[in-house]
Design a protein around this motif. Structure first.
Motif, mmCIF file in Angstrom:
data_model
loop_
_atom_site.group_PDB
_atom_site.id
_atom_site.type_symbol
_atom_site.label_atom_id
_atom_site.label_comp_id
_atom_site.label_asym_id
_atom_site.label_seq_id
_atom_site.Cartn_x
_atom_site.Cartn_y
_atom_site.Cartn_z
ATOM 1 N N VAL A 89 0.837 -1.201 0.000
ATOM 2 C CA VAL A 89 0.000 0.000 0.000
ATOM 3 C C VAL A 89 0.873 1.254 0.000
ATOM 4 C CG1 VAL A 89 -1.648 1.337 1.392
ATOM 5 C CG2 VAL A 89 -2.007 -1.116 1.038
ATOM 6 N N VAL A 90 1.906 1.278 0.843
ATOM 7 C CA VAL A 90 2.817 2.427 0.890
ATOM 8 C C VAL A 90 3.544 2.573 -0.447
ATOM 9 C CG1 VAL A 90 4.923 3.324 1.980
ATOM 10 C CG2 VAL A 90 3.084 2.380 3.390
ATOM 11 N N TYR A 91 3.953 1.495 -1.057
ATOM 12 C CA TYR A 91 4.654 1.524 -2.345
ATOM 13 C C TYR A 91 3.747 2.101 -3.430
ATOM 14 C CZ TYR A 91 7.135 -0.114 -6.493
ATOM 15 O OH TYR A 91 7.777 -0.176 -7.692
ATOM 16 N N ILE A 92 2.518 1.632 -3.510
ATOM 17 C CA ILE A 92 1.573 2.118 -4.520
ATOM 18 C C ILE A 92 1.231 3.585 -4.260
ATOM 19 C CG2 ILE A 92 -0.797 1.852 -5.383
ATOM 20 C CD1 ILE A 92 -0.404 -1.194 -4.978
ATOM 21 N N ALA A 93 1.044 3.950 -2.993
ATOM 22 C CA ALA A 93 0.754 5.341 -2.655
ATOM 23 C C ALA A 93 1.930 6.241 -3.010
ATOM 24 C CB ALA A 93 0.413 5.456 -1.165
ATOM 25 N N SER A 94 3.143 5.777 -2.788
ATOM 26 C CA SER A 94 4.320 6.591 -3.117
ATOM 27 C C SER A 94 4.441 6.789 -4.626
ATOM 28 C CB SER A 94 5.591 5.973 -2.531
ATOM 29 O OG SER A 94 5.878 4.742 -3.163
ATOM 30 N N ILE A 95 4.094 5.789 -5.408
ATOM 31 C CA ILE A 95 4.115 5.938 -6.875
ATOM 32 C C ILE A 95 3.108 7.010 -7.292
ATOM 33 C CG2 ILE A 95 3.560 4.784 -9.054
ATOM 34 C CD1 ILE A 95 4.763 2.228 -7.864
ATOM 35 N N ALA A 96 1.913 6.959 -6.725
ATOM 36 C CA ALA A 96 0.882 7.941 -7.053
ATOM 37 C C ALA A 96 1.320 9.355 -6.645
ATOM 38 C CB ALA A 96 -0.429 7.568 -6.375
ATOM 39 N N VAL A 97 1.902 9.494 -5.471
ATOM 40 C CA VAL A 97 2.352 10.801 -4.992
ATOM 41 C C VAL A 97 3.471 11.338 -5.878
ATOM 42 C CG1 VAL A 97 3.521 11.985 -3.077
ATOM 43 C CG2 VAL A 97 1.591 10.469 -2.615
ATOM 44 N N VAL A 98 4.428 10.505 -6.240
ATOM 45 C CA VAL A 98 5.537 10.945 -7.085
ATOM 46 C C VAL A 98 5.016 11.328 -8.471
ATOM 47 C CG1 VAL A 98 7.635 10.185 -8.268
ATOM 48 C CG2 VAL A 98 7.340 9.723 -5.844
ATOM 49 N N ASN A 99 4.071 10.567 -9.004
ATOM 50 C CA ASN A 99 3.505 10.916 -10.312
ATOM 51 C C ASN A 99 2.752 12.243 -10.258
ATOM 52 O OD1 ASN A 99 4.474 8.810 -11.836
ATOM 53 N ND2 ASN A 99 2.761 7.461 -11.365
ATOM 54 N N PHE A 100 2.083 12.507 -9.176
ATOM 55 C CA PHE A 100 1.305 13.734 -9.068
ATOM 56 C C PHE A 100 2.182 14.943 -8.764
ATOM 57 C CE2 PHE A 100 -1.450 16.750 -6.818
ATOM 58 C CZ PHE A 100 -2.407 16.937 -7.800
ATOM 59 N N PHE A 101 3.084 14.833 -7.804
ATOM 60 C CA PHE A 101 3.922 15.949 -7.374
ATOM 61 C C PHE A 101 5.346 15.897 -7.917
ATOM 62 C CE2 PHE A 101 0.859 15.634 -3.816
ATOM 63 C CZ PHE A 101 0.329 16.905 -3.902
ATOM 64 N N GLY A 102 5.702 14.842 -8.587
ATOM 65 C CA GLY A 102 7.092 14.622 -8.988
ATOM 66 C C GLY A 102 7.571 15.548 -10.082
ATOM 67 N N LEU A 103 8.826 15.428 -10.444
ATOM 68 C CA LEU A 103 9.446 16.233 -11.484
ATOM 69 C C LEU A 103 9.017 15.749 -12.862
ATOM 70 C CD1 LEU A 103 13.077 16.435 -10.076
ATOM 71 C CD2 LEU A 103 11.352 18.222 -10.035
ATOM 72 N N GLU A 104 9.024 16.700 -13.802
ATOM 73 C CA GLU A 104 8.706 16.352 -15.173
ATOM 74 C C GLU A 104 9.840 15.511 -15.744
ATOM 75 O OE1 GLU A 104 8.200 18.614 -19.461
ATOM 76 O OE2 GLU A 104 8.171 19.773 -17.622
ATOM 77 N N ILE A 105 9.483 14.473 -16.441
ATOM 78 C CA ILE A 105 10.495 13.602 -17.045
ATOM 79 C C ILE A 105 10.977 14.255 -18.323
ATOM 80 C CG2 ILE A 105 10.921 11.365 -18.114
ATOM 81 C CD1 ILE A 105 8.767 10.198 -16.288
ATOM 82 N N LYS A 106 12.274 14.429 -18.440
ATOM 83 C CA LYS A 106 12.870 14.984 -19.645
ATOM 84 C C LYS A 106 13.816 13.950 -20.223
ATOM 85 C CE LYS A 106 12.627 19.818 -18.465
ATOM 86 N NZ LYS A 106 13.329 21.073 -18.356
#
Length: 165
Positions: A11-28
């Protein structure tokens, strides 16, 4: 207990993926190409009966405005769009621009302006990249755009005026 720890970790792993996708850096993705970052135009060169003149930059609505003294055509030989008239026309204007960074892979530019609106008033000579004014007191906008796909551009106004002596 072992199941709850594993489920909690998932659950923590899946939540962290969602948080990083939402707030994370733009992939260049670096493709190895250096693109144009900006285009600057600081001077314009005019070739007329006077020596070559570097026009100082003024501004109109935050866009550089370059005004030069238009040399009228002789009354018996008006300026036209034929090659000989264009070559002898003293109101040829060349835009001096600079592309940054200088190490960009493609530093080519194209000039865009209202061709229909300026027909018979201004001619763009593609080989010398020079605007030749046929009529005075006409101001128009030129956009200089990079051709490397970066969509970088700059604008300027250009005008030839007749000065009253």
């Amino acid at each position: 207990m072992k199941k709850t720890i594993i489920i909690l970790i998932l659950v923590v792993y899946i939540a962290s993926i969602a948080v990083v996708n939402f707030f994370g850096l733009e992939i260049k993705v670096f493709d190895g190409i250096t693109y144009v970052e900006s285009i600057e135009c600081n001077t314009v060169t005019v070739q007329n009966e006077n020596p070559v003149t570097l026009m100082p930059k003024q501004e109109l609505n935050g866009i550089p405005l370059f005004i030069f003294d238009f040399v009228p055509a002789p009354e018996n030989n008006p300026y036209t769009t034929d090659d000989e008239s264009i070559i002898t026309n003293p109101n040829a204007v060349q835009i001096n621009y600079e592309v940054f960074p200088h190490l960009a892979d493609e530093t080519g530019v194209r000039f865009e302006y209202d061709k229909e609106g300026m027909e018979g008033l201004v001619v763009f000579h593609e080989m010398s990249r020079t605007f030749v004014f046929l009529e005075p007191n006409k101001m128009f906008t030129i956009t200089i755009k990079a051709t490397d796909g970066s969509n970088k551009s700059t604008q300027l106004y250009l005008m030839g005026r007749i000065t009253k002596n």
